[in-house]
Design a protein around this motif. Sequence first.
Motif, mmCIF file in Angstrom:
data_model
loop_
_atom_site.group_PDB
_atom_site.id
_atom_site.type_symbol
_atom_site.label_atom_id
_atom_site.label_comp_id
_atom_site.label_asym_id
_atom_site.label_seq_id
_atom_site.Cartn_x
_atom_site.Cartn_y
_atom_site.Cartn_z
ATOM 1 N N LEU A 54 8.887 14.262 9.970
ATOM 2 C CA LEU A 54 8.147 13.273 10.753
ATOM 3 C C LEU A 54 6.699 13.112 10.304
ATOM 4 O O LEU A 54 5.925 12.430 10.981
ATOM 5 C CB LEU A 54 8.186 13.652 12.239
ATOM 6 N N PHE A 55 6.298 13.721 9.202
ATOM 7 C CA PHE A 55 4.943 13.524 8.719
ATOM 8 C C PHE A 55 4.784 12.080 8.242
ATOM 9 O O PHE A 55 5.677 11.546 7.579
ATOM 10 C CB PHE A 55 4.648 14.496 7.563
ATOM 11 N N PRO A 56 3.671 11.395 8.576
ATOM 12 C CA PRO A 56 2.419 11.882 9.152
ATOM 13 C C PRO A 56 2.342 11.825 10.682
ATOM 14 O O PRO A 56 1.317 12.215 11.256
ATOM 15 C CB PRO A 56 1.390 10.921 8.550
ATOM 16 N N PHE A 57 3.380 11.333 11.358
ATOM 17 C CA PHE A 57 3.287 11.139 12.808
ATOM 18 C C PHE A 57 3.213 12.462 13.564
ATOM 19 O O PHE A 57 2.807 12.482 14.724
ATOM 20 C CB PHE A 57 4.479 10.304 13.294
ATOM 21 N N ILE A 58 3.588 13.553 12.904
ATOM 22 C CA ILE A 58 3.479 14.855 13.538
ATOM 23 C C ILE A 58 2.011 15.180 13.845
ATOM 24 O O ILE A 58 1.711 15.972 14.742
ATOM 25 C CB ILE A 58 4.099 15.944 12.621
ATOM 26 N N GLY A 59 1.077 14.546 13.129
ATOM 27 C CA GLY A 59 -0.343 14.797 13.331
ATOM 28 C C GLY A 59 -1.063 13.697 14.098
ATOM 29 O O GLY A 59 -2.300 13.644 14.078
ATOM 30 N N TRP A 60 -0.309 12.826 14.780
ATOM 31 C CA TRP A 60 -0.902 11.720 15.534
ATOM 32 C C TRP A 60 -0.737 12.006 17.021
ATOM 33 O O TRP A 60 0.352 11.850 17.571
ATOM 34 C CB TRP A 60 -0.211 10.414 15.157
ATOM 35 N N PRO A 61 -1.786 12.433 17.714
ATOM 36 C CA PRO A 61 -1.643 12.807 19.134
ATOM 37 C C PRO A 61 -1.093 11.694 20.011
ATOM 38 O O PRO A 61 -0.342 11.960 20.959
ATOM 39 C CB PRO A 61 -3.072 13.175 19.545
ATOM 40 N N ARG A 62 -1.447 10.437 19.729
ATOM 41 C CA ARG A 62 -0.990 9.346 20.580
ATOM 42 C C ARG A 62 0.529 9.252 20.601
ATOM 43 O O ARG A 62 1.133 8.916 21.623
ATOM 44 C CB ARG A 62 -1.593 8.022 20.108
ATOM 45 N N ALA A 63 1.161 9.547 19.476
ATOM 46 C CA ALA A 63 2.626 9.481 19.420
ATOM 47 C C ALA A 63 3.254 10.495 20.362
ATOM 48 O O ALA A 63 4.191 10.179 21.111
ATOM 49 C CB ALA A 63 3.093 9.724 17.990
ATOM 50 N N TRP A 64 2.748 11.720 20.356
ATOM 51 C CA TRP A 64 3.362 12.776 21.163
ATOM 52 C C TRP A 64 3.028 12.621 22.649
ATOM 53 O O TRP A 64 3.862 12.919 23.510
ATOM 54 C CB TRP A 64 2.917 14.133 20.637
ATOM 55 N N VAL A 65 1.837 12.134 22.949
ATOM 56 C CA VAL A 65 1.513 11.860 24.351
ATOM 57 C C VAL A 65 2.392 10.743 24.886
ATOM 58 O O VAL A 65 2.876 10.802 26.025
ATOM 59 C CB VAL A 65 0.014 11.516 24.488
ATOM 60 N N ALA A 66 2.616 9.714 24.059
ATOM 61 C CA ALA A 66 3.467 8.605 24.489
ATOM 62 C C ALA A 66 4.891 9.079 24.758
ATOM 63 O O ALA A 66 5.514 8.684 25.759
ATOM 64 C CB ALA A 66 3.462 7.506 23.427
ATOM 65 N N LEU A 67 5.431 9.931 23.885
ATOM 66 C CA LEU A 67 6.784 10.447 24.104
ATOM 67 C C LEU A 67 6.846 11.333 25.342
ATOM 68 O O LEU A 67 7.797 11.268 26.126
ATOM 69 C CB LEU A 67 7.246 11.223 22.865
ATOM 70 N N ALA A 68 5.808 12.172 25.538
ATOM 71 C CA ALA A 68 5.804 13.073 26.695
ATOM 72 C C ALA A 68 5.621 12.315 27.997
ATOM 73 O O ALA A 68 6.039 12.798 29.063
ATOM 74 C CB ALA A 68 4.699 14.107 26.530
ATOM 75 N N ALA A 69 5.006 11.131 27.949
ATOM 76 C CA ALA A 69 4.731 10.363 29.161
ATOM 77 C C ALA A 69 5.888 9.462 29.571
ATOM 78 O O ALA A 69 5.790 8.779 30.602
ATOM 79 C CB ALA A 69 3.469 9.525 28.957
ATOM 80 N N LEU A 70 6.947 9.426 28.809
ATOM 81 C CA LEU A 70 8.079 8.571 29.169
ATOM 82 C C LEU A 70 8.673 9.003 30.503
ATOM 83 O O LEU A 70 8.947 10.190 30.721
ATOM 84 C CB LEU A 70 9.157 8.620 28.080
ATOM 85 N N ARG A 71 8.882 8.046 31.366
ATOM 86 C CA ARG A 71 9.473 8.298 32.669
ATOM 87 C C ARG A 71 10.473 7.188 32.990
ATOM 88 O O ARG A 71 10.348 6.070 32.512
ATOM 89 C CB ARG A 71 8.384 8.335 33.764
ATOM 90 N N ARG A 72 11.427 7.529 33.800
ATOM 91 C CA ARG A 72 12.360 6.528 34.275
ATOM 92 C C ARG A 72 11.646 5.566 35.220
ATOM 93 O O ARG A 72 10.699 5.963 35.919
ATOM 94 C CB ARG A 72 13.533 7.208 34.995
#
Length: 574
Positions: free
Chosen positions: A282-300
């Motif tokens: 997943l490099f370079p997205f592994i080093g992009w905080p916005r990507a991981w915050v967006a995935l963690a913030a997913l809610r139904r």
Amino acid sequence: MPSPYRRSEHLRSLWPWLPLWTVVALLAIFAHGPMPLYSTRTLAVAWEMWNQHHWLVPHINGEPYSEKAPLLFWLIHAGWFVFGVGDGWPRVLEVIFGGAQLVLISLLARRLFPSRPWMAKAAPWTLLALSYAFLFGLQIMYDVLLAVWALGALLCLAPGVRRDEPRWWLFGLCIGFGLLTKGPVMLLHVLFPWLLGPLWSDWARTHRVRWYGRGVLAVLLGLVMLVAWALPAGFAGGEAYMHRLFFSQTAARVIHGVQTAEPLQSHARPVLWYLLMLPLLLFPFIGWPRAWVALAALRRPLEPGLRFALCWVVPTFLLFSLVRGKQLYYLLPELAGTMLLLCGAIATLRERRPKLANTGWLGTWPLGVGSLAFALLLFVLPNLVGGNHLHGEWPDACAPYSRYFAVVFLLLGLLLLLRGRGELRRLAVAGLVGTLALNTLFTLTMWPRYELRPTSQLLGAAEQAGKEVGYLGNYEGQFHFQGRLIRPIEELRDPGQLAAFAQAHPDGLVVQHPGKLAPDALRYALLVQPFRSSWLVVWPAATLLDLRNGSTPPEPEQPPQVYKADGGRSRTLP
């Protein structure tokens, strides 16, 4: 009937990511020759099928090759019929496959996220930014083509503007072409989005019987296409080939403990291996905080496109983790699904939490800092090597060029530190250009350690002179295409086989792949060249047998050809 305006809109939607990616991919793939052992093995099979007219059964080194189905080889042959035999057309094919992936993910995003036009524009940028996917796409291999058929099949499942029901016969055809590309593994890439259809598709939820009934018929259509080739190929290839084709070459990769009569590339690895390799995939997205915050913030509740991506990526990843055989490129099709999930998560974050979505703290600055640090390392590398503070194959080889590339990564780091709109596109451009820079640095420094042309040409000339060739150990076809060999190379796995070969063919040649170079090689061998972290040595068979028996062979008429690690030639130790 769509209007010309709509057609022009579709064409404009390909700009600028498709031409940018095509130019960069062509520059990278033609920077150096075919990479051993991936590309050279594929080309060897295609060459042997072409030269020996084995149009139905792939062959390698004189034996039926059950590891792969024939579609990629047929596509290579189609180009050779038009352009002649060479490695140019197979490389262009890989670029075409890679571009098709980008187009397909854009179309898939447009169908799955009809209310979010940004998705169709953003998804291809994310996919082209993946460094591993780009570098592996430079290999003449089957998995990029497999990803095209997987994306095509899933596009047939997705609802269109005028039709909600999947295009079942096209779905079946894409499955069939995928099966003809790499066998039954194709089903694993498309199985879960279909089986879990009611979780993401309103049409599937409403018409379950038709969804599963016609889906089964489509899968059967694909299997019929595979069997239409496999049955006659199995009978033509013989009983052993048929057994490997229909059973062992798949079962041994999936199930622990399955034994095969012949060596098989099973690539057995532990269950958690893919999880540990995610940063590389997943490099370079592994080093992009916005990507991981967006995935963690997913809610139904999640929109259908996100549910589709989750139904595709998560169970497929888990299933491949449980499968015995593992290689990074096995998950190549799922990288597209992961990028759909990532883009959808970012779009949802912007909509639901705009303040968090736009904060600079979640920007690409970690990657920018990393790029600047890498630029600094490249800049001081000549001093580290010259002062005996750092040594190794890579540092020693890269030091003469490293400062030029330090400038590239300095500029990329500054680009990634910029803030404001267009963050995703800047990240994609930096990822693509950075990967091209690393490939160029590899070409300038390390490629001579991978270039097999000297040995291949020597073996080709020996075969034309009527000499037999043997190989100590397991031969993987690496010399056949570049040397245009038409006879098999005999594998010599023990001293007795070497002695028998040398006695039967006193003027024959033997290729050795030692980890360290023996002094006798620089006196008695025909050719010595570096290969990766070891060596390739071509011996007269009788000379090698004498040395193995403790005898002193006669002095050669000419000194050996000795190639240095930088690609030059020398008569002394490189």
